[in-house]
Design a protein around this motif. Structure first.
Motif, PDB file in Angstrom:
ATOM      1  N   LEU A  54     -13.148  -0.998  -3.753  1.00 58.71           N
ATOM      2  CA  LEU A  54     -12.316  -0.447  -4.821  1.00 58.71           C
ATOM      3  C   LEU A  54     -13.021   0.660  -5.594  1.00 58.71           C
ATOM      4  O   LEU A  54     -12.559   1.074  -6.657  1.00 58.71           O
ATOM      5  CB  LEU A  54     -11.912  -1.565  -5.775  1.00 58.71           C
ATOM      6  CG  LEU A  54     -10.949  -2.611  -5.170  1.00 58.71           C
ATOM      7  CD1 LEU A  54     -10.849  -3.821  -6.071  1.00 58.71           C
ATOM      8  CD2 LEU A  54      -9.576  -1.990  -4.940  1.00 58.71           C
ATOM      9  N   THR A  55     -14.154   1.145  -5.059  1.00 58.72           N
ATOM     10  CA  THR A  55     -14.905   2.242  -5.677  1.00 58.72           C
ATOM     11  C   THR A  55     -14.902   3.464  -4.766  1.00 58.72           C
ATOM     12  O   THR A  55     -14.502   3.391  -3.602  1.00 58.72           O
ATOM     13  CB  THR A  55     -16.364   1.844  -5.952  1.00 58.72           C
ATOM     14  OG1 THR A  55     -17.080   1.796  -4.707  1.00 58.72           O
ATOM     15  CG2 THR A  55     -16.446   0.494  -6.637  1.00 58.72           C
ATOM     16  N   THR A  56     -15.381   4.564  -5.294  1.00 55.98           N
ATOM     17  CA  THR A  56     -15.442   5.812  -4.522  1.00 55.98           C
ATOM     18  C   THR A  56     -16.628   5.863  -3.572  1.00 55.98           C
ATOM     19  O   THR A  56     -16.733   6.776  -2.761  1.00 55.98           O
ATOM     20  CB  THR A  56     -15.524   7.012  -5.476  1.00 55.98           C
ATOM     21  OG1 THR A  56     -16.656   6.836  -6.349  1.00 55.98           O
ATOM     22  CG2 THR A  56     -14.253   7.158  -6.301  1.00 55.98           C
ATOM     23  N   THR A  58       0.836  -1.193   0.000  1.00 54.58           N
ATOM     24  CA  THR A  58       0.000   0.000   0.000  1.00 54.58           C
ATOM     25  C   THR A  58       0.876   1.250   0.000  1.00 54.58           C
ATOM     26  O   THR A  58       1.687   1.444   0.906  1.00 54.58           O
ATOM     27  CB  THR A  58      -0.913   0.018   1.234  1.00 54.58           C
ATOM     28  OG1 THR A  58      -1.696  -1.158   1.240  1.00 54.58           O
ATOM     29  CG2 THR A  58      -1.808   1.252   1.209  1.00 54.58           C
ATOM     30  N   PRO A  59       0.763   2.083  -1.015  1.00 53.98           N
ATOM     31  CA  PRO A  59       1.653   3.246  -1.112  1.00 53.98           C
ATOM     32  C   PRO A  59       1.191   4.384  -0.214  1.00 53.98           C
ATOM     33  O   PRO A  59       0.079   4.388   0.293  1.00 53.98           O
ATOM     34  CB  PRO A  59       1.520   3.638  -2.586  1.00 53.98           C
ATOM     35  CG  PRO A  59       0.128   3.232  -2.938  1.00 53.98           C
ATOM     36  CD  PRO A  59      -0.152   1.987  -2.137  1.00 53.98           C
ATOM     37  N   ALA A  60       2.058   5.338  -0.051  1.00 57.12           N
ATOM     38  CA  ALA A  60       1.665   6.556   0.660  1.00 57.12           C
ATOM     39  C   ALA A  60       0.651   7.293  -0.185  1.00 57.12           C
ATOM     40  O   ALA A  60       0.521   7.055  -1.386  1.00 57.12           O
ATOM     41  CB  ALA A  60       2.901   7.417   0.915  1.00 57.12           C
ATOM     42  N   LYS A 100      -9.793  10.913  -0.011  1.00 53.31           N
ATOM     43  CA  LYS A 100      -9.298  10.683   1.352  1.00 53.31           C
ATOM     44  C   LYS A 100      -8.010   9.871   1.381  1.00 53.31           C
ATOM     45  O   LYS A 100      -7.091  10.176   2.135  1.00 53.31           O
ATOM     46  CB  LYS A 100     -10.376   9.989   2.184  1.00 53.31           C
ATOM     47  CG  LYS A 100     -11.597  10.847   2.452  1.00 53.31           C
ATOM     48  CD  LYS A 100     -12.592  10.114   3.346  1.00 53.31           C
ATOM     49  CE  LYS A 100     -13.803  10.985   3.642  1.00 53.31           C
ATOM     50  NZ  LYS A 100     -14.785  10.269   4.507  1.00 53.31           N
ATOM     51  N   THR A 101      -7.948   8.808   0.575  1.00 54.18           N
ATOM     52  CA  THR A 101      -6.811   7.898   0.651  1.00 54.18           C
ATOM     53  C   THR A 101      -5.745   8.140  -0.390  1.00 54.18           C
ATOM     54  O   THR A 101      -4.596   7.722  -0.227  1.00 54.18           O
ATOM     55  CB  THR A 101      -7.296   6.445   0.503  1.00 54.18           C
ATOM     56  OG1 THR A 101      -7.838   6.282  -0.829  1.00 54.18           O
ATOM     57  CG2 THR A 101      -8.362   6.113   1.538  1.00 54.18           C
TER      58      THR A 101
END
Length: 538
Positions: free
Chosen positions: A71-73, A36-38, A136-137
């Motif tokens: 995996l959706t908004t 998981t990236p920043a 947000k992410t």
């Protein structure tokens, strides 16, 4: 991956195998998942778009609605619809294959099998998704819309496979000619609505279908796949196949447009057409400002309250007029010197109608008089029971500059092709006949009624409309229409549009019609030819 699922790469195609069945597939470049990236910013990269698409389609095809939704908004909205793909739509197998990628938009095709009890049938369609950056992410996510699952899905609608809520119908025109959706695609939504309401009464038997089911009880189910064919009953409508064919052709040539034709002497609807066809029934359900076509009703109000006495009454038509600090003007600020009401109507003089409000202001009636006339004589705003769902117009009480705008068909007034066709039909007949698409005798429903126009008022309205059709703003569009005829043009400004909506309403013989063309500009240039083509088919 869910317990029991097996993963294999065969010829570059990723297959999610559940219980021995290949349940989804799409082309992708295989590789190890990243940590998981920043949090990232900016548009998703090509690699992120590819990975998000791969992961979303794999989870959806594999029946893992929770994983796909994350995996959706909008996971909360996505999960029920994705889960229902298997439980409600009863999709037992599906293979999802990506197609072209344009930027962040990825098209894909679905090859599925729908199973209800012991009956299975193949089902295929295409859709698309767009990958965006999560606020947000910062993760790359599928921009959630119901159309991702199926292009016909709207907010709140679901896919459902079950015995049909109503038997199929064979809709026929007034002469018994079948009105198939293939020959008359604009009637798709109308026939669906008629089926929901009258399918059982028409005598058919239901089959098992996969449908788009709307939460709105006024919107009929839209059939996507028939697993077992029902037996259709025959339903006779008031549509005239020849007029309907002309209407279909006319709106297709006009772009985004709608038109309705009505027989003034009876109120029978002869044609309903929309472009694009097969979607939302804008002709009957739309609600937009009708522009200067509303001047037919405004003229009736002026006659009712003694602001003019007849077509040859002298009126004013200055370049501009002030109302509560706002300037209203005529097209290109034209003016007429000492005109008659007939001449001002034919030239569609805005200032003539706005100046006429002034005396009503002193009586405290300016904001209500137009709505009262529309309801009393034209049936606008009453509960029309056409046989299908319809929006029956609205002329609300107004104040300030909206009052002035309402007299030229702007402000808060909302109409559609059905209501404006009825306005012309009422002027031609001299009395409101509630539009119907199936005979009242079919279900003994109570039709809306209105007070007949005073004879002198009806005569004047017809004289005004004849002047427009033969020597006014509607002359060019109506030139090819034979016989006794009358018309009124309109253009309605809409916020956010560079060009106004084009409106036109007219009568010829015992047929009246109205059309609206989105961003069509002046009424006589876009909507006028649509109406003329329909009237010539009578």
């Amino acid at each position: 991956m869910r317990s029991g699922a097996k993963v294999a790469v065969v010829g570059g195609v990723f297959l999610v195998v559940v219980g021995g069945v290949a349940y989804g597939g799409y082309t992708f470049l295989a590789g190890d998942d990243d940590n998981t990236p920043a949090k990232k910013t900016g548009p998703p990269t090509a690699e992120e778009i590819q990975k998000t698409t791969k992961d979303f389609l794999a989870a959806w095809a594999g029946g893992d609605a929770a994983k796909a939704a994350k995996l959706t908004t909008d996971a909360a909205a996505a999960q029920p619809l994705l889960a229902g793909y298997r439980t409600e739509a009863k999709v037992s197998e599906a293979k999802i294959t990506p197609g072209e990628t344009l930027g962040a938009k990825v098209s894909f095709s679905v090859q599925a099998t729908v199973t209800h009890e012991s009956t299975s049938k193949p089902w295929s369609y295409a859709s698309e998704l767009t990958v965006v950056r999560g606020v947000k992410t910062g993760a790359a996510l599928v921009d959630w819309k119901p159309t991702v699952v199926h292009p016909k899905l709207t907010k709140g609608a679901t896919l459902k496979t079950a015995p049909a809520s109503a038997p199929p119908i064979k809709a026929v025109d007034r002469n018994g000619k079948e009105l198939s959706k293939e020959a008359y695609p604009s009637l798709t939504a109308v026939v669906d609505a008629l089926r929901k309401k009258y399918g059982t009464a028409a005598g058919g038997t239901p089959g098992v279908e996969l449908v788009v089911s709307s939460p709105d009880e006024n919107v009929a189910d839209h059939t996507l796949l028939a697993l077992t064919e029902g037996k259709p009953g025959e339903l006779k409508t008031t549509i005239d196949a020849a007029v309907q064919a002309a209407a279909e052709k006319a709106v297709q040539a006009a772009g985004q447009a709608s038109v309705v034709a009505i027989k003034p002497s009876t109120g029978e609807i002869r044609a309903i057409a929309n472009s694009p066809a097969g979607g939302y029934n804008t002709a009957m359900l739309g609600a937009q400002a009708p522009g200067s076509t509303m001047k037919i009703v405004s003229a009736a109000m002026m006659l009712e309250h003694g602001l003019v006495e007849g077509a040859d009454s002298k009126v004013e038509c200055p370049k501009t007029v002030q109302w509560n600090g706002r300037t209203f003007e005529n097209l290109k600020q034209f003016e007429l010197t000492d005109p008659t009401f007939r001449q001002a109507f034919a030239r569609s003089c805005n200032t003539t109608f706005i100046k006429a409000i002034k005396p009503l202001t002193d009586k405290g009636m300016a904001g209500t008089a137009l709505g009262e006339t529309a309801r009393k004589y034209f049936g606008i705003g009453l509960d029309w029971k056409t046989g299908a769902s319809s929006y029956d117009g609205k002329v609300p009480e107004s104040g300030g500059t909206e009052t002035a705008a309402s007299y030229i068909g702007q402000g808060k007034i909302t109409m559609n092709a059905l209501t404006m066709a009825s306005v012309s039909a009422t002027a031609k007949q001299g009395a409101f006949k509630q539009p119907v698409i199936v005979p009242q005798s079919l279900d003994d429903r109570e039709l809306a009624t209105a007070t007949p126009l005073p004879a002198a008022t009806a005569d004047t309205l017809r004289a005004l409309m004849r002047a427009d059709a033969t020597g006014g703003s509607g002359q060019k569009a109506m030139a090819s229409v034979p016989g006794d005829k009358g018309s009124k043009t309109g253009s309605a400004e809409v916020s956010g549009q560079t060009k106004s909506n084009s409106w036109f309403t007219a009568f010829a013989g015992d047929l009246a019609a109205a059309a609206a063309v989105q961003s069509g500009g002046r009424g006589g240039e876009s909507a006028g030819p649509v109406v003329a083509q329909v009237l010539k088919a009578r």
